[in-house]
Enzyme design. Structure first.
Site, mmCIF file in Angstrom:
data_model
loop_
_atom_site.group_PDB
_atom_site.id
_atom_site.type_symbol
_atom_site.label_atom_id
_atom_site.label_comp_id
_atom_site.label_asym_id
_atom_site.label_seq_id
_atom_site.Cartn_x
_atom_site.Cartn_y
_atom_site.Cartn_z
ATOM 1 N N CYS A 13 -23.987 30.056 4.077
ATOM 2 C CA CYS A 13 -23.700 28.708 4.553
ATOM 3 C C CYS A 13 -23.320 28.755 6.019
ATOM 4 C CB CYS A 13 -22.572 28.096 3.719
ATOM 5 S SG CYS A 13 -22.164 26.398 4.165
ATOM 6 N N HIS A 39 -27.123 22.940 -2.947
ATOM 7 C CA HIS A 39 -26.128 23.481 -2.022
ATOM 8 C C HIS A 39 -25.651 22.387 -1.060
ATOM 9 C CE1 HIS A 39 -24.560 26.728 0.744
ATOM 10 N NE2 HIS A 39 -24.667 25.708 1.579
ATOM 11 N N GLU A 40 -26.598 21.651 -0.477
ATOM 12 C CA GLU A 40 -26.237 20.591 0.476
ATOM 13 C C GLU A 40 -25.555 19.421 -0.236
ATOM 14 O OE1 GLU A 40 -26.179 21.595 3.357
ATOM 15 O OE2 GLU A 40 -27.619 23.231 3.186
ATOM 16 N N HIS A 51 -21.925 19.840 -0.558
ATOM 17 C CA HIS A 51 -21.150 19.470 0.633
ATOM 18 C C HIS A 51 -20.743 17.994 0.599
ATOM 19 C CE1 HIS A 51 -21.136 23.128 2.944
ATOM 20 N NE2 HIS A 51 -22.444 23.249 2.857
#
Length: 180
Positions: free
Chosen positions: A101, A143-144, A147
């Site tokens: 990341c 993954h994004e 966030h």
């Protein structure tokens, strides 16, 4: 925002906040933010990035899969900004793979993700779109998306034994990959 895209790092409280929905798609700063994310992904060799990583708590992410120094065998996909994305469905099948990341520099972790996700989002032009992503691109999206939920990949690592430094990752994992 500065001309050189800056990435905030683990420890900054914005990375642990749930991002706010984008309510006004016509807001002029929105297009500027999208361009900034595109530049940040390019500058920092990222295959994806989310607005919280540049200090903006908005539900906006970018998937930009392409071969990079960090992911040499990544498939190519045109950089795709996604506003107010959501996961509609996902496969039951999961796969573990290494993730890094931009906001957690120097560390890689083995993370389990769904192999396939169906997502809905708004394009930068205001159109609603549905897509199915698989394998590496599905991993980037998840993954994004994390966030936007105030999570980082470290939250999904099952054991500290599933962590390694970026240098060891390059030596042990990347050097053993077949070249395309």
């Amino acid at each position: 925002m500065t001309n050189q895209p800056q990435i905030i790092e683990l420890g900054n409280p914005i990375l642990r906040k749930t991002a706010e929905p984008i309510k006004n798609l016509a807001e002029p700063q929105l297009q500027t933010l999208i361009d900034y994310l595109l530049a940040a992904a390019e500058t920092h060799n990222g295959v994806g990035i989310a607005a919280p990583q540049v200090g903006v708590s908005k539900r906006l992410l970018l998937v930009a899969s392409r071969p990079t120094l960090r992911y040499p065998n990544a498939p190519y996909m045109p950089p795709t900004p996604m506003l107010n994305p959501r996961i509609i469905a996902h496969s039951n099948e999961t796969a573990k793979d290494w993730e890094g990341c931009l906001s957690v520099p120097g560390i890689r972790g083995l993370v389990s993700r769904h192999r396939e996700v169906e997502v809905e989002y708004i394009t930068r032009n205001g159109k609603t779109k549905r897509q199915i992503f698989t394998d590496f691109v599905a991993r980037i999206f998840q993954h994004e998306y994390d966030h936007l939920e105030g999570k980082v990949f470290l939250d999904r690592v099952e054991s500290s034994l599933d962590l390694m430094t970026e240098n060891e990752y390059q030596k042990q994992v990347i050097s053993s990959l077949p070249t395309r």
